[in-house]
Design a protein around this motif. Sequence first.
Motif, PDB file in Angstrom:
ATOM      1  N   GLN A  25       0.705  -1.350   0.552  1.00 19.04           N
ATOM      2  CA  GLN A  25       0.033  -0.071  -0.271  1.00 19.04           C
ATOM      3  C   GLN A  25       0.602   1.417   0.568  1.00 19.04           C
ATOM      4  O   GLN A  25       0.706   2.294  -0.591  1.00 19.04           O
ATOM      5  CB  GLN A  25      -0.850   0.284   1.236  1.00 19.04           C
ATOM      6  CG  GLN A  25      -1.994   1.132   1.534  1.00 19.04           C
ATOM      7  CD  GLN A  25      -3.215   0.554   1.888  1.00 19.04           C
ATOM      8  OE1 GLN A  25      -2.388  -0.265   3.332  1.00 19.04           O
ATOM      9  NE2 GLN A  25      -4.158   1.412   2.116  1.00 19.04           N
ATOM     10  N   THR A  77       2.743   1.314  -3.613  1.00 19.47           N
ATOM     11  CA  THR A  77       1.443   1.805  -4.893  1.00 19.47           C
ATOM     12  C   THR A  77      -0.080   2.561  -4.628  1.00 19.47           C
ATOM     13  O   THR A  77      -0.566   3.023  -5.144  1.00 19.47           O
ATOM     14  CB  THR A  77       0.361   0.209  -5.419  1.00 19.47           C
ATOM     15  OG1 THR A  77       0.231  -0.196  -4.590  1.00 19.47           O
ATOM     16  CG2 THR A  77       2.052  -0.506  -5.658  1.00 19.47           C
ATOM     17  N   GLN A  97      -2.574   1.040  -2.660  1.00 22.61           N
ATOM     18  CA  GLN A  97      -3.748   0.479  -3.268  1.00 22.61           C
ATOM     19  C   GLN A  97      -3.212  -0.801  -2.631  1.00 22.61           C
ATOM     20  O   GLN A  97      -1.980  -1.344  -1.955  1.00 22.61           O
ATOM     21  CB  GLN A  97      -4.038  -0.295  -4.423  1.00 22.61           C
ATOM     22  CG  GLN A  97      -4.024   1.185  -5.161  1.00 22.61           C
ATOM     23  CD  GLN A  97      -4.399   0.687  -6.712  1.00 22.61           C
ATOM     24  OE1 GLN A  97      -5.484  -0.604  -7.035  1.00 22.61           O
ATOM     25  NE2 GLN A  97      -4.221   1.141  -7.473  1.00 22.61           N
ATOM     26  N   ARG A 123      -4.135  -7.494  -4.141  1.00 22.02           N
ATOM     27  CA  ARG A 123      -5.922  -7.865  -4.171  1.00 22.02           C
ATOM     28  C   ARG A 123      -5.338  -9.527  -4.545  1.00 22.02           C
ATOM     29  O   ARG A 123      -5.933 -10.620  -4.228  1.00 22.02           O
ATOM     30  CB  ARG A 123      -7.011  -8.286  -5.637  1.00 22.02           C
ATOM     31  CG  ARG A 123      -7.324  -8.919  -5.941  1.00 22.02           C
ATOM     32  CD  ARG A 123      -8.250  -7.962  -6.966  1.00 22.02           C
ATOM     33  NE  ARG A 123     -10.332  -8.294  -7.291  1.00 22.02           N
ATOM     34  CZ  ARG A 123      -9.954  -9.496  -8.530  1.00 22.02           C
ATOM     35  NH1 ARG A 123      -9.202  -9.833  -8.872  1.00 22.02           N
ATOM     36  NH2 ARG A 123     -11.424  -9.881  -7.912  1.00 22.02           N
ATOM     37  N   GLN A 125      -1.794  -8.477  -8.764  1.00 25.11           N
ATOM     38  CA  GLN A 125      -2.788  -7.743  -9.766  1.00 25.11           C
ATOM     39  C   GLN A 125      -3.477  -7.192  -8.001  1.00 25.11           C
ATOM     40  O   GLN A 125      -3.508  -7.335  -7.131  1.00 25.11           O
ATOM     41  CB  GLN A 125      -3.678  -8.730  -9.914  1.00 25.11           C
ATOM     42  CG  GLN A 125      -5.414  -7.841 -10.178  1.00 25.11           C
ATOM     43  CD  GLN A 125      -6.057  -8.574 -10.736  1.00 25.11           C
ATOM     44  OE1 GLN A 125      -7.050  -9.452 -10.127  1.00 25.11           O
ATOM     45  NE2 GLN A 125      -6.457  -8.973 -12.029  1.00 25.11           N
ATOM     46  N   GLU A 138      -6.137  -3.712  -6.874  1.00 26.29           N
ATOM     47  CA  GLU A 138      -7.441  -3.694  -6.210  1.00 26.29           C
ATOM     48  C   GLU A 138      -8.324  -2.928  -7.481  1.00 26.29           C
ATOM     49  O   GLU A 138      -9.457  -3.437  -7.403  1.00 26.29           O
ATOM     50  CB  GLU A 138      -7.653  -2.704  -5.336  1.00 26.29           C
ATOM     51  CG  GLU A 138      -7.615  -3.388  -3.447  1.00 26.29           C
ATOM     52  CD  GLU A 138      -7.479  -2.169  -2.593  1.00 26.29           C
ATOM     53  OE1 GLU A 138      -8.309  -2.695  -1.688  1.00 26.29           O
ATOM     54  OE2 GLU A 138      -6.932  -1.237  -2.780  1.00 26.29           O
ATOM     55  N   ASP A 139      -7.254  -2.049  -8.332  1.00 26.75           N
ATOM     56  CA  ASP A 139      -7.751  -2.401  -9.633  1.00 26.75           C
ATOM     57  C   ASP A 139      -7.936  -2.741 -10.867  1.00 26.75           C
ATOM     58  O   ASP A 139      -7.687  -2.109 -11.672  1.00 26.75           O
ATOM     59  CB  ASP A 139      -7.514  -0.352  -9.710  1.00 26.75           C
ATOM     60  CG  ASP A 139      -6.376  -0.804 -10.358  1.00 26.75           C
ATOM     61  OD1 ASP A 139      -5.295  -1.469 -10.211  1.00 26.75           O
ATOM     62  OD2 ASP A 139      -5.014   0.159 -10.161  1.00 26.75           O
ATOM     63  N   ARG A 140      -7.030  -3.635 -10.197  1.00 31.04           N
ATOM     64  CA  ARG A 140      -6.650  -4.910 -11.545  1.00 31.04           C
ATOM     65  C   ARG A 140      -5.777  -5.642 -11.571  1.00 31.04           C
ATOM     66  O   ARG A 140      -5.654  -5.526 -13.202  1.00 31.04           O
ATOM     67  CB  ARG A 140      -8.003  -5.322 -12.494  1.00 31.04           C
ATOM     68  CG  ARG A 140      -9.286  -5.897 -12.028  1.00 31.04           C
ATOM     69  CD  ARG A 140     -10.373  -6.126 -12.164  1.00 31.04           C
ATOM     70  NE  ARG A 140     -11.613  -6.750 -11.897  1.00 31.04           N
ATOM     71  CZ  ARG A 140     -11.602  -8.162 -11.047  1.00 31.04           C
ATOM     72  NH1 ARG A 140     -10.420  -8.815 -11.586  1.00 31.04           N
ATOM     73  NH2 ARG A 140     -12.961  -8.758 -10.203  1.00 31.04           N
ATOM     74  N   SER A 141      -5.252  -3.397 -11.877  1.00 30.10           N
ATOM     75  CA  SER A 141      -3.858  -3.379 -12.545  1.00 30.10           C
ATOM     76  C   SER A 141      -2.098  -4.334 -12.200  1.00 30.10           C
ATOM     77  O   SER A 141      -2.875  -4.722 -11.049  1.00 30.10           O
ATOM     78  CB  SER A 141      -3.195  -1.952 -12.451  1.00 30.10           C
ATOM     79  OG  SER A 141      -3.277  -1.472 -11.053  1.00 30.10           O
ATOM     80  N   ASN A 175      -4.810  -5.417 -18.777  1.00 32.86           N
ATOM     81  CA  ASN A 175      -4.446  -4.495 -17.705  1.00 32.86           C
ATOM     82  C   ASN A 175      -3.298  -3.839 -17.625  1.00 32.86           C
ATOM     83  O   ASN A 175      -2.629  -4.190 -18.192  1.00 32.86           O
ATOM     84  CB  ASN A 175      -3.896  -5.807 -16.870  1.00 32.86           C
ATOM     85  CG  ASN A 175      -4.808  -6.293 -16.177  1.00 32.86           C
ATOM     86  OD1 ASN A 175      -5.469  -7.688 -17.072  1.00 32.86           O
ATOM     87  ND2 ASN A 175      -6.283  -6.974 -15.031  1.00 32.86           N
ATOM     88  N   LYS A 230       1.811  -2.253 -13.919  1.00 31.79           N
ATOM     89  CA  LYS A 230       2.803  -0.601 -12.972  1.00 31.79           C
ATOM     90  C   LYS A 230       4.232  -1.452 -12.853  1.00 31.79           C
ATOM     91  O   LYS A 230       3.661  -2.566 -12.282  1.00 31.79           O
ATOM     92  CB  LYS A 230       2.475  -0.877 -12.107  1.00 31.79           C
ATOM     93  CG  LYS A 230       0.770   0.185 -11.866  1.00 31.79           C
ATOM     94  CD  LYS A 230      -0.052   0.585 -11.437  1.00 31.79           C
ATOM     95  CE  LYS A 230      -1.481   1.675 -10.585  1.00 31.79           C
ATOM     96  NZ  LYS A 230      -2.035   2.009 -10.335  1.00 31.79           N
TER      97      LYS A 230
END
Length: 265
Positions: free
Chosen positions: A21, A24, A26, A29, A49, A51-54, A86, A89
């Motif tokens: 976190q 990133t 986030q 996931r 992966q 949370e925003d599926r990136s 996707n 990053k």
Amino acid sequence: MGKLDITLRDAIGKIPQKFIQILTGQKGRAILDNTFPAVKERKADLILQLEDRSILHLELQTQNDKNMPFRMLEYYLLLKQKYPNNPIKQMVLFVGDGKPNMPDSLQLDNLSFSYQLIDIKMIKCEELLESDNLEDKILAVLCDVKDFEKYITTVAKELMELPEKERSDYIVRLLIMLDYRPKLLMRLNSLLEERKMPITITEEMLEKNPFFQKGKQEGLQEGIQASIKNLYLNLKLSVEEIAKGLNISEEEVKKVLKESNLLKD
């Protein structure tokens, strides 16, 4: 693959949520497959992966590598083929004791490519100590540690609640990471001498970490030799300071430095 690489891969592979976190913004996931079939297999340090599926691709570096952009570009292309829908990053996390000075981009005739280069020492140790995840707390020793005694006390309190085997494994991993933080390792030696260590480090644990192995009849172990040279060259410590910090004789320190042509008679 070095001991630190294996230890860190194991730590981040268990998703230290607070750490991810901080990097990133986030939470992680799901852990994804980190191998890529090719002419020769590629295995990334972490593919996650978010949370925003990136897709987060994280590589760990203990030393600077001028060819890092090419390595990261190769991973990017493999990832984009594998996860075409996707966003990708990419981060290189520098965990060495010095400063990162490798490039974080690549500018070619028909290509402009970049990724994030992050020095783990820019992350505050206290942020990770607030985590409920022990993996975060162990990783914190590589970050910006202002109060090492407080850090050890905090981690030890949680370690003492673990079964003996699990506690021993975590202590060994902590010692391996401290190989890359010589100043903190010297502080640990001092705490051991002063009997202020709230946890017990057994001979079995030390045997798994060559830095702590004392010289035998045939001479000092390779880990101690490398540490002596590093403390003398990079930290500019005196022979007396190195001997005290590593709990060895000044004669042993001088011997290593003379054999390396770093100290004259």
